[in-house]
Design an enzyme around this catalytic site. Sequence first.
Site, PDB file in Angstrom:
ATOM      1  N   TRP A 106       0.819  -1.207   0.000  1.00  0.00           N
ATOM      2  CA  TRP A 106       0.000   0.000   0.000  1.00  0.00           C
ATOM      3  C   TRP A 106       0.851   1.255   0.000  1.00  0.00           C
ATOM      4  O   TRP A 106       0.546   2.213  -0.712  1.00  0.00           O
ATOM      5  CB  TRP A 106      -1.011  -0.018   1.147  1.00  0.00           C
ATOM      6  N   ASP A 180      -1.555   6.530   6.163  1.00  0.00           N
ATOM      7  CA  ASP A 180      -2.679   5.763   5.630  1.00  0.00           C
ATOM      8  C   ASP A 180      -3.044   4.758   6.721  1.00  0.00           C
ATOM      9  O   ASP A 180      -2.342   3.776   6.928  1.00  0.00           O
ATOM     10  CB  ASP A 180      -2.240   5.058   4.334  1.00  0.00           C
ATOM     11  N   LYS A 204     -12.989  -1.436   6.414  1.00  0.00           N
ATOM     12  CA  LYS A 204     -12.340  -2.484   7.208  1.00  0.00           C
ATOM     13  C   LYS A 204     -12.784  -2.418   8.666  1.00  0.00           C
ATOM     14  O   LYS A 204     -13.259  -3.388   9.232  1.00  0.00           O
ATOM     15  CB  LYS A 204     -10.832  -2.368   7.104  1.00  0.00           C
TER      16      LYS A 204
HETATM   17  N1  PMP Z   1      -4.512   1.507   1.887  1.00  0.00           N
HETATM   18  C1  PMP Z   1      -4.647   0.389   2.618  1.00  0.00           C
HETATM   19  C2  PMP Z   1      -3.790   0.220   3.821  1.00  0.00           C
HETATM   20  C3  PMP Z   1      -5.568  -0.586   2.248  1.00  0.00           C
HETATM   21  O1  PMP Z   1      -5.692  -1.709   2.964  1.00  0.00           O
HETATM   22  C4  PMP Z   1      -6.368  -0.384   1.104  1.00  0.00           C
HETATM   23  C5  PMP Z   1      -7.425  -1.369   0.665  1.00  0.00           C
HETATM   24  N2  PMP Z   1      -7.253  -2.665   0.998  1.00  0.00           N
HETATM   25  C6  PMP Z   1      -6.180   0.785   0.368  1.00  0.00           C
HETATM   26  C7  PMP Z   1      -5.257   1.707   0.789  1.00  0.00           C
HETATM   27  C8  PMP Z   1      -6.984   1.046  -0.860  1.00  0.00           C
HETATM   28  O2  PMP Z   1      -8.229   1.435  -0.489  1.00  0.00           O
HETATM   29  P1  PMP Z   1      -9.439   1.576  -1.543  1.00  0.00           P
HETATM   30  O3  PMP Z   1      -9.656   0.231  -2.139  1.00  0.00           O
HETATM   31  O4  PMP Z   1     -10.555   2.021  -0.640  1.00  0.00           O
HETATM   32  O5  PMP Z   1      -9.059   2.601  -2.531  1.00  0.00           O
END
Ligand code: PMP
Length: 373
Positions: A106, A180, A204
């Site tokens: 991420w 994040d 989540k």
């Molecule tokens: N950052 C993290 C830490 C995530 O776990 C996720 C999704 N699993 C995202 C960003 C991406 O999020 P989204 O799918 O809502 O764009």
Amino acid sequence: MTTPSGRRPYNFSAGPAAMPEAVLQRAAAEMLDWQGSGMSVMEMSHRGKEFGAICAQAEADFRALLAVPEHFHILFMQGGGLGENAIVPMNLSRGNKADFVITGSWSAKSQKEAQRYCQSNIAASNADNQHTQIPAPSTWQVSDDASYVHLCSNETIHGVEFQALPDLAALGSKAPLVIDFSSHVASRPVDWTRVGLAFGGAQKNLGPAGLTLVIVRDDLLGHALDICPSAFNYRIVADNKSMYNTPPTWGIYIAGLTFQWLRQQTEGALTGVAAMEQRNAAKARLLYDFIDASPFYENRVAHDCRSRMNVPFFLKNESRNEAFLAGAREAGLLQLKGHKSVGGMRASIYNAMPFEGVQALVDYMREFERSHA
Ligand code: PMP
């Protein structure tokens, strides 16, 4: 679907993920007629007094829950974590440089996307140990002139979590820290003295997909690039109290119910997020201790940065993966398959997962080991 014992299955999805049952039941009870209004929340104008009250209460509850100081704005947005990977540099970089600490998929994605809007410097990376350790902050190569420093405080795929946020000033950086916190928001307290901006998708730990939370310090507003869409300009969103455009009303409502549920949680003398932290630590300890003691399973993440929320693990004999997953489903233990980039299994044990759910998983893993070893 219910299990032989009559309970709903335990759901270990990484997200969208299990919700507190009490929140789902309350939403079901209020589905057709929210508190005598004659409307479902989905049918309300976002500018009406009913939804205005729901939104204000959700914001106040989140502020209280995570002790968010008054000089931070709480924004309810859309676009998800990946949207924020572009929205943050458009608002904060001023077209200059940003530093990135890469600890998994991420944060790597965030750095790649930000390059479209600003220069990026990789201050540290754990790619050479397959994202299993967090580089010590004292080794980070922070820039003198970065507009911000980005990290992902819980890597959902690799199961790596910061147990404390770094003190950037002590590293010689004057830049604000961007985190994040999508996959561990509200699972533990946040040290706001170390944070300039935090963002996360709700799907989540807080509610349904479609709602993105942004918590941003007041002095960071007002520097958006011209190309930044107005609906993603933090200054405009803050000035309009998240109602510049239609916000994700259903997501805000459900997250608001979740904030209330979280505020009511207790563990001994602890309440709210402090109680959740203790419960989450106990859940994670139960699972990691079992995995570490077993010759049949393994987790490859360094002990000091193991995630309390996402526990990737492997069967040492991977030919048994399908049988493991099929048996788990039958036992009412859902969505344990690991992310395709890592393989193996992953148990996401967010706030809504009770201790008993992790106990049921460990019991199943022990029995599977006994019958297959
Ligand atoms: N950052 C993290 C830490 C995530 O776990 C996720 C999704 N699993 C995202 C960003 C991406 O999020 P989204 O799918 O809502 O764009």
